[in-house]
Write an enzyme that holds these catalytic residues in place. Structure first.
Site, PDB file in Angstrom:
ATOM      1  N   ASP A 234       7.818  -5.368 -11.523  1.00  0.00           N
ATOM      2  CA  ASP A 234       7.585  -3.891 -12.014  1.00  0.00           C
ATOM      3  C   ASP A 234       8.879  -3.363 -12.184  1.00  0.00           C
ATOM      4  O   ASP A 234       9.790  -3.498 -11.309  1.00  0.00           O
ATOM      5  CB  ASP A 234       6.773  -3.212 -11.032  1.00  0.00           C
ATOM      6  CG  ASP A 234       5.250  -3.758 -10.900  1.00  0.00           C
ATOM      7  OD1 ASP A 234       4.878  -4.602 -11.844  1.00  0.00           O
ATOM      8  OD2 ASP A 234       4.459  -3.605 -10.097  1.00  0.00           O
TER       9      ASP A 234
HETATM   10  N1  URA Z   1       3.333  -7.621  -7.258  1.00  0.00           N
HETATM   11  C1  URA Z   1       3.426  -6.407  -7.585  1.00  0.00           C
HETATM   12  O1  URA Z   1       2.640  -5.440  -7.316  1.00  0.00           O
HETATM   13  N2  URA Z   1       4.502  -6.042  -8.560  1.00  0.00           N
HETATM   14  C2  URA Z   1       5.473  -6.823  -8.654  1.00  0.00           C
HETATM   15  O2  URA Z   1       6.652  -6.290  -9.181  1.00  0.00           O
HETATM   16  C3  URA Z   1       5.539  -8.161  -8.176  1.00  0.00           C
HETATM   17  C4  URA Z   1       4.476  -8.403  -7.741  1.00  0.00           C
END
Ligand code: URA
Length: 243
Positions: free
Chosen positions: A103
């Protein structure tokens, strides 16, 4: 491969620019001045030189990035800076892409490569590549949460595979927990959704490892480097190719 592709791939410019270098007589193949851009060269056997300097051909690149907050795991985007923009000054001539997605606000280990086979295998559900994240959680993580994670959580659209949750520190004053969690799949927002499912919120998320690859502690956020020989060796079972 064609000489102009060889030169473009090794960072000597666009196909048009490398044609100019060839017509200027700056490139030699096995000691003889190259006259045409379409001549065939074998990167493993032929010696290609630019003004007498040997050019080393590298087909595949493997870059470990400690992804900072605020950039996205994509190759291009109109709005946000991408991880590929982030390394572009050093890898402009290589078609890198990120192996999986973090993310925008997740930091930590992200592998960038142009080896599609390796990416495919590392992301394949069949290969069951574990990914470990360190996180700060709003709320007190409990033994029940550990049990729920280990049994698999119903997130509505799917049930997670068993995940290993380890509590590192609990701060009852600030109502926060510092944890590590290892998951065996990589669905969108998975870690955040798993904590939501047990009534807690992830406030900081950082990827520590992916399969055998562990984030180099010496890489500050935003820093990157190519994989070491040992790291490349560890990725061979996943399709990393000797070159
Ligand atoms: N899980 C998440 O919620 N976000 C990420 O970036 C990676 C794994």
């Amino acid at each position: 491969m064609r000489l102009d592709k060889f030169l473009a791939d090794t960072g000597f410019g666009t196909r048009k620019e490398v044609k100019k270098l060839i017509s200027q007589g700056s490139i030699s193949v096995n000691g003889e001045m190259a006259k045409k851009p379409n001549i065939h060269v074998n990167p493993n056997e032929d010696s290609v030189t630019y003004l007498d300097d040997e050019i080393h051909y590298q087909a595949y690149y493997y870059v470990m990035l400690n992804k900072p907050d605020g950039i996205i795991s994509a190759t291009e985007d109109r709005e946000y800076q991408t991880v590929i923009d982030w390394v572009a000054l050093d890898y402009e001539h290589v078609d890198l892409f990120p192996v999986g997605r973090l993310d925008i606000d997740t930091t930590g280990l992200l592998l960038l490569t142009n080896n599609g086979q390796l990416a495919h295998q590392l992301l394949s559900p069949k290969k069951d590549v574990p990914k470990t994240y360190h996180a700060l959680i709003d709320g007190i993580v409990t033994d029940e949460d550990i049990k729920a994670f280990s049994q698999g959580l119903d997130l509505g659209d799917f049930i997670t595979k068993p995940a290993e949750l380890v509590i590192h520190e609990i701060d009852t004053e600030t109502n926060q927990s510092s944890i590590a969690v290892t998951i065996h799949e990589g669905k969108f927002h998975q870690v955040k959704r798993m904590f939501e499912a047990v009534g807690k919120t992830v406030t900081v998320l950082h990827r520590h490892s992916m399969g055998p690859l562990v984030l180099d502690e010496d890489l500050e956020l935003g820093e990157y480097r190519e994989l070491t020989v040992d790291e490349m060796e560890m990725l061979k079972p996943y399709g990393l190719i000797d070159q």
